[in-house]
Design a protein around this motif. Sequence first.
Motif, PDB file in Angstrom:
ATOM      1  N   LEU A 136     -51.301   9.066 116.183  1.00  0.00           N
ATOM      2  CA  LEU A 136     -49.564   8.816 116.810  1.00  0.00           C
ATOM      3  C   LEU A 136     -49.738   9.857 117.917  1.00  0.00           C
ATOM      4  N   ILE A 137     -50.058  10.596 117.953  1.00  0.00           N
ATOM      5  CA  ILE A 137     -50.899  11.935 119.471  1.00  0.00           C
ATOM      6  C   ILE A 137     -50.800  10.885 120.198  1.00  0.00           C
ATOM      7  N   LEU A 138     -51.999  10.484 119.925  1.00  0.00           N
ATOM      8  CA  LEU A 138     -53.092  10.268 121.501  1.00  0.00           C
ATOM      9  C   LEU A 138     -52.328   8.539 121.647  1.00  0.00           C
ATOM     10  N   LEU A 139     -51.204   7.677 120.195  1.00  0.00           N
ATOM     11  CA  LEU A 139     -50.207   7.158 121.623  1.00  0.00           C
ATOM     12  C   LEU A 139     -48.912   7.193 122.106  1.00  0.00           C
ATOM     13  N   LEU A 140     -48.958   8.317 121.985  1.00  0.00           N
ATOM     14  CA  LEU A 140     -47.787   9.762 122.189  1.00  0.00           C
ATOM     15  C   LEU A 140     -48.025   9.679 124.806  1.00  0.00           C
ATOM     16  N   LEU A 141     -49.410  10.313 124.404  1.00  0.00           N
ATOM     17  CA  LEU A 141     -50.495  10.167 125.173  1.00  0.00           C
ATOM     18  C   LEU A 141     -50.617   8.996 126.222  1.00  0.00           C
ATOM     19  N   SER A 142     -50.521   7.743 125.469  1.00  0.00           N
ATOM     20  CA  SER A 142     -50.992   6.943 126.373  1.00  0.00           C
ATOM     21  C   SER A 142     -49.635   6.401 127.452  1.00  0.00           C
ATOM     22  N   LEU A 143     -47.858   6.910 126.488  1.00  0.00           N
ATOM     23  CA  LEU A 143     -46.615   6.597 126.481  1.00  0.00           C
ATOM     24  C   LEU A 143     -46.274   7.339 127.757  1.00  0.00           C
ATOM     25  N   PHE A 144     -46.936   8.866 127.587  1.00  0.00           N
ATOM     26  CA  PHE A 144     -46.439   9.711 128.433  1.00  0.00           C
ATOM     27  C   PHE A 144     -47.004   9.237 129.935  1.00  0.00           C
ATOM     28  N   LEU A 145     -47.993   8.253 129.894  1.00  0.00           N
ATOM     29  CA  LEU A 145     -48.970   7.936 130.858  1.00  0.00           C
ATOM     30  C   LEU A 145     -48.148   6.760 131.783  1.00  0.00           C
ATOM     31  N   GLY A 146     -47.839   6.308 130.946  1.00  0.00           N
ATOM     32  CA  GLY A 146     -46.711   4.938 131.189  1.00  0.00           C
ATOM     33  C   GLY A 146     -45.189   5.383 131.423  1.00  0.00           C
ATOM     34  N   ILE A 147     -45.018   6.181 131.116  1.00  0.00           N
ATOM     35  CA  ILE A 147     -43.581   6.317 131.439  1.00  0.00           C
ATOM     36  C   ILE A 147     -43.759   7.275 132.843  1.00  0.00           C
ATOM     37  N   TYR A 148     -43.844   8.728 132.536  1.00  0.00           N
ATOM     38  CA  TYR A 148     -43.552   9.886 133.404  1.00  0.00           C
ATOM     39  C   TYR A 148     -44.987  10.548 133.732  1.00  0.00           C
ATOM     40  N   MET A 149     -44.840  10.182 135.349  1.00  0.00           N
ATOM     41  CA  MET A 149     -46.681  11.041 136.233  1.00  0.00           C
ATOM     42  C   MET A 149     -46.304  12.005 136.366  1.00  0.00           C
ATOM     43  N   PRO A 150     -46.736  13.243 136.036  1.00  0.00           N
ATOM     44  CA  PRO A 150     -45.768  14.149 136.491  1.00  0.00           C
ATOM     45  C   PRO A 150     -46.858  14.931 137.606  1.00  0.00           C
ATOM     46  N   ALA A 151     -46.467  15.639 138.795  1.00  0.00           N
ATOM     47  CA  ALA A 151     -47.133  15.886 140.327  1.00  0.00           C
ATOM     48  C   ALA A 151     -48.665  16.462 139.870  1.00  0.00           C
ATOM     49  N   ALA A 152     -48.492  17.412 138.793  1.00  0.00           N
ATOM     50  CA  ALA A 152     -50.051  17.840 138.890  1.00  0.00           C
ATOM     51  C   ALA A 152     -50.941  16.746 137.891  1.00  0.00           C
ATOM     52  N   LEU A 153     -50.866  16.320 137.461  1.00  0.00           N
ATOM     53  CA  LEU A 153     -51.547  14.621 136.534  1.00  0.00           C
ATOM     54  C   LEU A 153     -51.846  14.178 137.831  1.00  0.00           C
ATOM     55  N   GLU A 154     -50.673  13.414 138.662  1.00  0.00           N
ATOM     56  CA  GLU A 154     -51.150  12.341 140.039  1.00  0.00           C
ATOM     57  C   GLU A 154     -51.703  13.026 141.003  1.00  0.00           C
ATOM     58  N   GLY A 155     -52.110  14.256 140.837  1.00  0.00           N
ATOM     59  CA  GLY A 155     -52.573  15.125 141.973  1.00  0.00           C
ATOM     60  C   GLY A 155     -54.364  14.990 141.009  1.00  0.00           C
TER      61      GLY A 155
END
Lengths: 661, 305, 486, 220
Positions: free
Chosen positions: C454-473
């Motif tokens: 479930l955690i891994l799926l939520l991680l991928s969901l997070f990548l699909g919905i919102y991309m914080p600036a740090a991760l974008e960098g």
Amino acid sequence: MVFIAAALLLLLLSGLCALFLNNRPAVAAALCATACIASCLAALFPVFAVFFSGREMSFDLLWPAAGGLRLFLVLDRLSAFFLVPVLLLSALAALYGWGYLRRERNSESCGRQWFFFNMLVASMLAVFLAADGLIFLLCWEMMALSSFFLVVSRDEEESVRRAGFIYLAASHCGTAALFVMFAFLSAAGISGGFWNSAAFPGPDVGVLRVLLLSLGIFGFGMKAGFMPFHFWLPRAHPAAPSHVSALMSGIMIKAGIYGILRMFSVAGVTDAWCGAALIIAGICSGILAMLSALNRRDTKSVLAYSSIENIGIICMGTGLAVYAASCGGTLVCLLALSGALLHLFNHAFFKGLLFMAAGAAGKSCGSRDPDALGGCAKALPVTSSSFFLGAAAASGVPLLNGFPGKFLIYLAAFCGLQLKGSGLLLPSTAVIVGLSLSGCLSLACFTGLSGIIFLGKPRSCAGRPEEYSALMGAAMISAAAVCLFLTFAAPLLSFSLCGAVSAVFASTDTASASGLADRLAPLSCASAWVFVLIAAALAAGRLLLRRRKVSFGETWNCAYAAADARMQYTSASFFYPLSRTFTFFNVRKSPAAVSKTTFFPGEYEGYSSRRIGVFRTLLSGIAAKLEFSLSCLRWLQQGRLHIYIMYIMTALLALLLWKVR
Amino acid sequence: MNNLYPLFNLIIALTAAPLMSGVINRVKAFFAGRKGPPLLQLYFDIGKLLRKGAVYSRTTGVFFRLAPPAGLVFILTALLFIPCGAYPAVLFFPGDMVLVVYLLGAQRFCMLLAALDTGSSFEGMGASRDAHFSVFSEAVLFLCLAAMSVASGSVSLNGMLFTAGGRIWQVSPPVLLVVVFVLYIVLLVENYRVPFDDPNTHLELTMIHEAMALDHGGPDIAMFEYAAALKFWILASLPAGLLFPYGMKPDFFGNSALFLGVIALTAALTGALESCAARLRLVKVPQMLTAAAALSVVALIFLAK
Amino acid sequence: MAILLFLAPFAAGLAAFVIKNDRLRRRLLFTVACAHAAFALYLCLFPPGGEDYRWLWFGFDALSRYFTAVFSLLFLCASFYAVIYLKGEKSRPCEKEEDLLFHNAPEAAFTGCLLVFLACMSLLALSRHFGLIWIAMEATTLVSAPLIYFHRQRSSLEATWKYLLICSVGIALALFGNLFLAVSASGQGPGMEISIDSLLGPGVRLDPLWLKAGFIFVLVGYGTKMGLAPMHTWLPDAHSEAPSVASALLSGALLNCAFLAILRFYQLCLANGLGSFCRELFLIFGILSMAVAAVFIIGQSDYKRLLAYSSVEHMGILCFAVAVGTAYGSMLQAANHSFLKGALFICAGNILAGFRSKRIADVRGIAHIMPWAGVLWFTGILAICGMPPFGAFLSEWIILKAAFSAGNLLLPVVYLFLLGVIFIGMTGTGIRMTFGVPSIPEGGKSFLSLFPALILLLLSLFLGIYMPAALEGAVSGAAALLGGEG
Amino acid sequence: MVDGILMLLVLLNLFSLGSTRISASIRVVAYQGAAIGLVPLFLPGKITGGILAAIVLVTLLVKAVILPWFLRYAQKRVNVRREEKPFVGASTSILFGVAALGTAFFISSRLPIPFAVVSPFIVPVALSVSLTGFFIIISRAEALSQVVGYLILENGIYLFGIALLLEQPLLVELGMLLDVFVGIFVMGITVFHISREFEHTDTSRLSGLADWLPEVRRNE
């Protein structure tokens, strides 16, 4: 626009709560149904504002998702025109679903179903607003996904699972085509306009434009479900619960038509071949769909085929409009497209009404096979009267809302005939023949269907069936009321109709709105006149019989007094002459012959059903060849290590010899 | 004064319609060498039936009682849009021919459902055959209307038959005769006359029209018969409108008498046809109607060129 | 100080071999995994002080930071599942081991190998010297062989043997590639060290001919480890026999590291103007892998092999992305694929524990008998096929957009066609397994072992919905190294 | 003198392809290891004295002594004498050996070496040794002979490394040697397990895992 955002949020939140309330279905159903109705009504305010005033509303936000997701929602006149039936029918379907699912057997999946229902309504609402390619695709896929889970809600039967799989595969292929179109458009950078219309190749770039337009028609056609792309519809809609199939038939397939219209507004209308293709597809859908709807074992699959037929009619209207626009007949184009849009508007309601009534009858009498039902009219007054109303509208009886849309398309075709030398002769004649043939076939089909289900003696209804739930009754009555209101309100819609048409073909001016209104006005007063006259005739008949002796006896059966239910006409026998005439279409699937072992042949129970043979043999042929070629290719992984190492060596040597020089 | 004439025409239509079945029966009797029933027989029948009570079957419901009056009302509304020879129709607007055809369809909708409501196999058989023929006849009717609208250049029934008047024949007379012939075939199918259905058979298995009214009694059967007569008048007025001698410009009474004469002529022709020809096999009917459709398409193309 | 990423798990791995007490060893595994993930995530999102970190042959640039973060997160979830899995394995009777090397309980060896596996992957990400990269890759192969051979059955032995031999041959070819690189660098004068910093230095001109030959050897060599067709043949066998923890790590993390090794070499080629040559090769291997995966996914009868072929397909997508010039899309797809594939393998492990069979035909109605497993399994399959709102949808959209701007129209159509075929194959299997009347009377309702999925799926969901600036960098920094635009 | 060793290596290649007896091919590998170990002695002396001696000694020790001993020990444990039925007969494999030599020369003709080197034959011989190793893995059925093939492949690569790039930092060279050493050991252990599990080490019968089931197996 704030109302719409609030509505979307409310839908999503209520859906999520329903997920967690899975073990208390009643609470989940109540919460979700009220949330859905409330949000639909809330969203109606801005939609009606744009619907009547015609000014646009837009909402633009660059959301920091990966690669940049532009939340660009625009509520213009075409979207508003589509959103009115979307919101009204969703509210009615939620009300109906509340009653329908209340006594559902497996209550543990009830919360999940409501989550996907609200997701479906939210994504449909968003699809008609999305003005940027990526957000449109996102909502389009969410719509397909949530409707898939609703179709597969009763997954114990193999046919339902198979229907779900075919539905998902078909909608994904359609979306793949749209992917290519939108990727091409957005690869040309973010530019203004709907789906950044500036990037669509003009008529000078011949091949690319033809490719994109055909991909668009393929992608949106797969969702709309007209003929070459219809194979998933008659399986998916009957499998879904009634309130979902009402929503899918009433609104979701309209998203396909919306997509095609939006594509033409973006691409401009200069291609006659698009119009011709749509007309041909429309005519095939209209006639072939009704032919295969004639003798079905399940009421809802008849209604699904009738949806294909109505989509065919809408396609004929749109195709005629596009063809006329490309060769200069602006009046014909206005009339045809407004006819198609009006029919689309009305079809959402009367098809929703039919599905709800069929679902209620199925739930009350236990089975949905017309030959097993019969004589429910007296026991189920609300359901039967709403089914009759829907059936009359579907067969185009003038005093109901099935007729105005067709009337305008007919009028456009007749005006098209008048324009000498503009090449509109052939398409107009084709449209007239197509409309009349499919009209009569649907008249025959619906009279047969409603007659056999509701009239005559009850064939196998154990005990007296009674109305399944008051909520469903309320939903059906309000849908019927909207249908009746729409017959008289057709002229009122003419202003927004013209607005929607001008959103698609920029050339038409709003002055012709008044021309449209006074063409629809006589229809409404003719309908009013007919209603009054029928009431008067009924009163006169009742007056005549008041003093006379009225007695009750047995139906006259040529002096055979003990006629029972089995002697009535069933759907197979009712449609036998028609299906005999169109035999070259239908492959007759006759059950196994009766074994003649004993002197007196034993009990024999069989049924014959007709399939459109041509598609099935074509597809199964391709599937067999594909399967054979795949099994040969699978030889590559046959388990021997040496062969695997040889693959590596050959790959290495090939690259070295080819690339290093 | 003369804008009241369409109203008078309507009254003439309402009164003269049952006369036509009398004409048909008299012509058939003449061919058979019999004296035949009186011309006003249908009037007496309708009057007698209206004074009777009614017997309803227990299996029938509300719809069985609603159908005959509704059917009659649909036909009456359709009558409003029919022009009578040299005088315009009571009401006309662009596209009223579509409304007329669909009103006839609505009347068929009520009759079919009433037939199925009784639950008897004979009425079911009649209903199924009627539904079968209607698919082709409506398409042919629409094609003829298309041909007439192309020839007359107008999109309303009144425009085609009344305002176009004689000019409709200038385009190409032989092709328009084909259209009249096809309209006559549609008349025979829609009114269940001989080549397609035998009105005076008494073997229920072969009936189509009468089979659907087997269980009606009293006022219902009266309305049913009267609606059938009016339908004959409407569909006869289409070819009659085309054949009407517009050159003579008579006054009102002359015009209605002349129009009445042309329709009586069509009725006589139907009666003659009924005595000479026999019924077609049910399978042959669709082929005959497809041939008629082909004829009308050819006419349409020739007229449009 | 980033060297801790290698030393800590390596030391813990060696210790795990020796620790007798199972509970202590499992706790050690989990704590090391948490520490590693936290540290890697911190380094990736908030790079401390100097942009890159140098010491001897070790360095930590944007590319390695991104990949380390991805595979250490995956390792954390996999280790969480491993702890529960091993507890379950303990209760099942497993035969005592009396062979030459593995004389202590298999679980100690398994945990030890897992930790050393993590260490080797971190070493690979850390190393700047191509020879060191090769050693790290060879070490991962040798360490992961016992992971596959955990169940001591005949078929897993066969899978291990095939895995060992094919991968060793592949890595030998990669060694050849390194030597070719050394020859092409020797033009700059003797004793030129083949490390990224020196070869990317100013004014270094490598002999293009030897560099091309070297790239071909490296691509075929490390491509074998990455599972690109036609060198992918070991992947389905290894994954269908290995325990799901091992296959989750193999397909989620190891394939990405092989891809990282190839990308290091690609950096060199870009610097010397051989970009178009390499992209053409990437295109060939990308399309070939997706085609081979499509062929084998359609009629697949074993769901773990199905996931293995889906990994082959996604590696093909990564190469295709680099070929059409969007390194950003490739990086995003790599992360999405690791998380989703990890989640799917953990679900597959639970389904195997419940249904006791790997054949798709034997598994029906998971949604009714093991509700959480059914939901996660079907959502995972839809997500891996690129359904919104998960991250794979956005990354495949970016790749498609880039495929269009790469000029010829055939590329996106072939790409979408193969994705469509694979979608139909996967969802057909998913529907057959998830819905319908359950084929076993009762199944494990435990949610704990599904929590990591479930955690891994939520991680991928997070990548699909919102991309914080740090991760974008972080992602665009990694992409910039490969000359990919944003 | 380096050309002499290269010639010896090519002959050993052809001999290893010809013989089907495992013990013979192990002996060939030992001789090849020894030959490669001696090559650095004859290279023009950029590196002299202790380092050179160390390299030669370690290479000889690992490639000529330890690995062949381990393989012979494995052969005794698994007691397999010779290849029963290799896929490709002895004579055809020798033909393949010659073909490998031809392709090696053709490829190296396209790759001119940028700096002066003691003999032009180093690259083609190294390539042909590794291609022969490749071919042995493909054509032999016995697990042990596949390990030998892998070792020959490593020898080819090692020759290429030692002959051309002697001045590379030694640590990496020895690292590679260590990895090969451990690799062979792990493969050996797996062979022991195979022989214990399957009672034979014929890898052609080791093909249970597959996506394609021949017709005969599909319907049982």
